[in-house]
Every structure is written in structure tokens, then in C-alpha cells.
Design a protein around this motif. Structure first.
Motif, short mmCIF file in Angstrom:
data_model
loop_
_atom_site.label_atom_id
_atom_site.label_comp_id
_atom_site.label_asym_id
_atom_site.label_seq_id
_atom_site.Cartn_x
_atom_site.Cartn_y
_atom_site.Cartn_z
N LYS A 61 3.12 7.78 6.74
CA LYS A 61 3.35 6.34 6.86
C LYS A 61 3.14 5.81 8.28
O LYS A 61 2.84 4.63 8.47
CB LYS A 61 4.75 5.99 6.37
CG LYS A 61 4.96 6.35 4.90
CD LYS A 61 6.31 5.88 4.42
CE LYS A 61 6.58 6.32 2.99
NZ LYS A 61 5.61 5.82 2.05
N ALA A 62 3.30 6.65 9.29
CA ALA A 62 3.18 6.17 10.66
C ALA A 62 1.80 6.41 11.26
O ALA A 62 1.53 5.95 12.36
CB ALA A 62 4.24 6.85 11.54
N ASP B 189 0.83 -1.22 0.00
CA ASP B 189 0.00 0.00 0.00
C ASP B 189 0.86 1.26 0.00
O ASP B 189 0.40 2.33 0.39
CB ASP B 189 -0.95 0.00 1.19
CG ASP B 189 -0.24 -0.01 2.54
OD1 ASP B 189 1.01 -0.05 2.57
OD2 ASP B 189 -0.94 0.00 3.58
N CYS B 190 2.13 1.13 -0.40
CA CYS B 190 3.10 2.23 -0.43
C CYS B 190 3.54 2.65 0.96
O CYS B 190 4.32 3.59 1.11
CB CYS B 190 2.56 3.45 -1.19
SG CYS B 190 2.06 3.10 -2.88
N ARG C 274 4.85 0.09 9.24
CA ARG C 274 5.66 0.60 8.14
C ARG C 274 6.61 -0.49 7.66
O ARG C 274 6.82 -1.51 8.30
CB ARG C 274 6.47 1.83 8.56
CG ARG C 274 5.66 2.93 9.17
CD ARG C 274 6.43 4.22 9.39
NE ARG C 274 7.88 4.09 9.51
CZ ARG C 274 8.71 5.13 9.45
NH1 ARG C 274 8.23 6.34 9.24
NH2 ARG C 274 10.00 4.96 9.58
N PHE C 275 7.23 -0.22 6.49
CA PHE C 275 8.23 -1.14 5.96
C PHE C 275 9.31 -1.46 6.99
O PHE C 275 9.80 -2.59 7.06
CB PHE C 275 8.93 -0.51 4.74
CG PHE C 275 8.11 -0.48 3.48
CD1 PHE C 275 7.88 -1.62 2.75
CD2 PHE C 275 7.59 0.72 3.02
CE1 PHE C 275 7.15 -1.59 1.56
CE2 PHE C 275 6.86 0.76 1.84
CZ PHE C 275 6.63 -0.39 1.12
N ASP D 207 -4.85 4.25 0.27
CA ASP D 207 -5.52 5.53 0.48
C ASP D 207 -4.54 6.63 0.07
O ASP D 207 -3.55 6.88 0.77
CB ASP D 207 -5.91 5.69 1.94
CG ASP D 207 -6.62 7.02 2.23
OD1 ASP D 207 -6.69 7.86 1.31
OD2 ASP D 207 -7.09 7.21 3.37
N PRO D 208 -4.76 7.28 -1.10
CA PRO D 208 -3.81 8.29 -1.57
C PRO D 208 -3.56 9.38 -0.54
O PRO D 208 -2.48 9.97 -0.50
CB PRO D 208 -4.49 8.86 -2.83
CG PRO D 208 -5.39 7.76 -3.30
CD PRO D 208 -5.88 7.09 -2.04
#
Length: 248
Positions: free
Chosen positions: A113-114, A26-27, A46-47, A106-107
Motif C-alpha cells: 500500500k505504501a 483501488d484497495c 494510503r487510506f 494493479d493486483p
């Protein structure tokens, strides 16, 4: 463009080869989904957070979330056309069922991200395409790269637990009796699962249904269609270049 992934069907020593995985994202983070519909790698929120599922690194202690038929089966996995929606189709002696995996995009929150939000981070839709299939959902969450095991509690259609600063909640459109449970679907019937994360001690219940999961599927697929339409490459292996861009 439809990307077909031809996968090995079995595990060796509990592991799939790396070619046996598709990726969804989801980016903000991403998950690796095996050709047997097992999420073997996922870090949230997050990643760069510690893993929740990490069977790809340790088949015994790493943790996973698998949805599969309870009977003997064969499977094939592919991406839906021009998207990061992954479909694993199982064929059994009694019917055919598909597990549709994606992370809703969700753009408005991609750059945040957090920040927790109310929608699931991972959605899994089970769709019975023919006949009748009994499926099982097996959740073995092992946060922090398998260093911890979660004792997930059941409440209605939810599985949930705290770990460190985070809360994990898996909702189902069906009643849930624990981390390992089975359900039977007939042709035309479906079920939906949504995995949310939030702050520890805060489990806000949200309405969840198959219909809502399908709405998220439509909006997510539309996002990827619009995104890949901005790619300007024209030339050899155009479909492969677009698929690589979607993964990246």
C-alpha cells in the motif's frame, strides 16, 4: 447490474448531502466524487494518509478537483455495470459529455500500500457523447486537511507540486495552462487526466494519452468484473448486495 444514483443537483452552503457522492477506490485508498463531478475527498498514497482534497469537510478551505461544463447543465451519476467505475453525465444546451472516474487497480500492488508506482492513482476521462461542450478542470489541492495550499506549477501538460514527503502530478492529454483551465470537445472527442503521487522532489515524466487512459479503464473494469464474480450470495436484493461488496 447498473446502479443509478439519483442525486441532488445543487450544493447548500457549498456542501452536497452524503447521498450526493459516489466512491471510487483501488484497495489502497479511495475518493468521494460528487454528483457534480467534484472530487471532494481523497487521501494519498494510503487510506490513512492526510487528505489532498477535503471539501466534504470544509467547503472553503478543504480543496477539491472538479471537472464540469462551463455553461448551465444538469447531471446524473451512475456506476458502470458491476464495477467501481463512476460516470457523471452532463447535459447542456449544446451537447452531452461524460466524466468517467476510477482508480486503476494493479493486483500486484494491492498489498504494497505504501509503495509508489508509475501509473496514475486517479484517472478522469472526459468523453463528449453528442454536440459540443466546453468543460473546465478546477484543481484546488489543499493537503493535510486544508492546512496547506499548494502553489502548483505548470509544465507542458502537467501540474505538479511537492508537499511534505510527497509529490503530486496531474497530467492531461491536452495542453494545460494552470490549475483552472477550459477546453472544448466535440462528439467523439475525449480528454484524459491522471493524478500521480511519488516522493518529494522526484517528478518522473511518463507518457500519457487518452489511449493509455482507456487501456487502464479496460483493465480496471475487468478486475472488478472478475472480483464480483467471486461473490457467492444468491437471494433477495442480489444487485444491492453486490454493489455493497464492491464499495467495501
Amino acid at each position: 447490474m447498473v446502479a443509478i444514483l439519483v442525486m441532488p443537483q445543487g450544493r447548500s452552503g457549498g456542501y452536497l448531502p452524503i447521498a450526493g457522492y459516489g466512491i471510487i477506490g483501488d484497495c489502497r485508498s479511495a475518493a468521494l466524487v460528487g454528483s457534480d463531478a467534484s472530487i471532494d475527498w481523497l487521501c494519498l498514497p494510503r487510506f490513512d494518509d492526510a487528505s489532498i482534497f477535503g471539501r466534504i469537510l470544509d467547503s472553503r478551505r478543504g480543496g477539491y478537483w472538479q471537472i464540469r461544463p462551463t455553461s448551465k447543465h444538469r447531471s446524473v451519476q451512475r456506476y458502470r455495470d458491476r464495477s467501481n467505475v463512476l460516470v457523471t453525465t452532463f447535459t447542456t444546451a449544446t451537447g452531452v459529455a461524460a466524466v468517467i472516474d476510477f482508480m486503476p487497480v494493479d493486483p500486484g500492488t494491492i498489498t504494497e500500500k505504501a509503495r509508489p508506482h508509475n501509473e496514475p492513482r486517479v484517472v478522469r476521462i472526459v468523453d463528449c457523447l453528442a454536440g459540443e461542450v466546453t468543460m473546465e478542470s478546477l484543481v484546488d489541492a489543499a493537503p493535510d486537511y486544508g492546512r496547506r495550499k499548494l502553489a502548483m506549477t505548470t509544465s507542458g501538460n502537467c501540474l505538479h507540486a511537492d508537499f511534505d514527503k510527497h509529490h503530486i502530478c496531474i497530467q492531461s492529454s491536452l495542453s494545460t495552462d494552470g490549475p483552472h483551465h477550459s477546453f472544448t470537445l466535440r462528439a467523439g472527442q475525449g480528454a484524459a487526466f491522471g493524478l500521480r503521487t511519488g516522493r518529494a522532489g522526484q517528478c518522473s515524466r511518463h507518457k500519457w494519452s487518452l489511449e493509455h487512459a482507456l487501456e487502464l479503464l479496460r483493465s480496471t473494469q475487468e478486475f472488478w468484473w472478475q472480483w464480483v464474480a467471486t461473490c457467492t450470495y444468491e437471494g433477495p436484493f442480489e444487485d444491492h448486495v453486490a454493489r455493497s461488496a464492491l464499495v467495501l
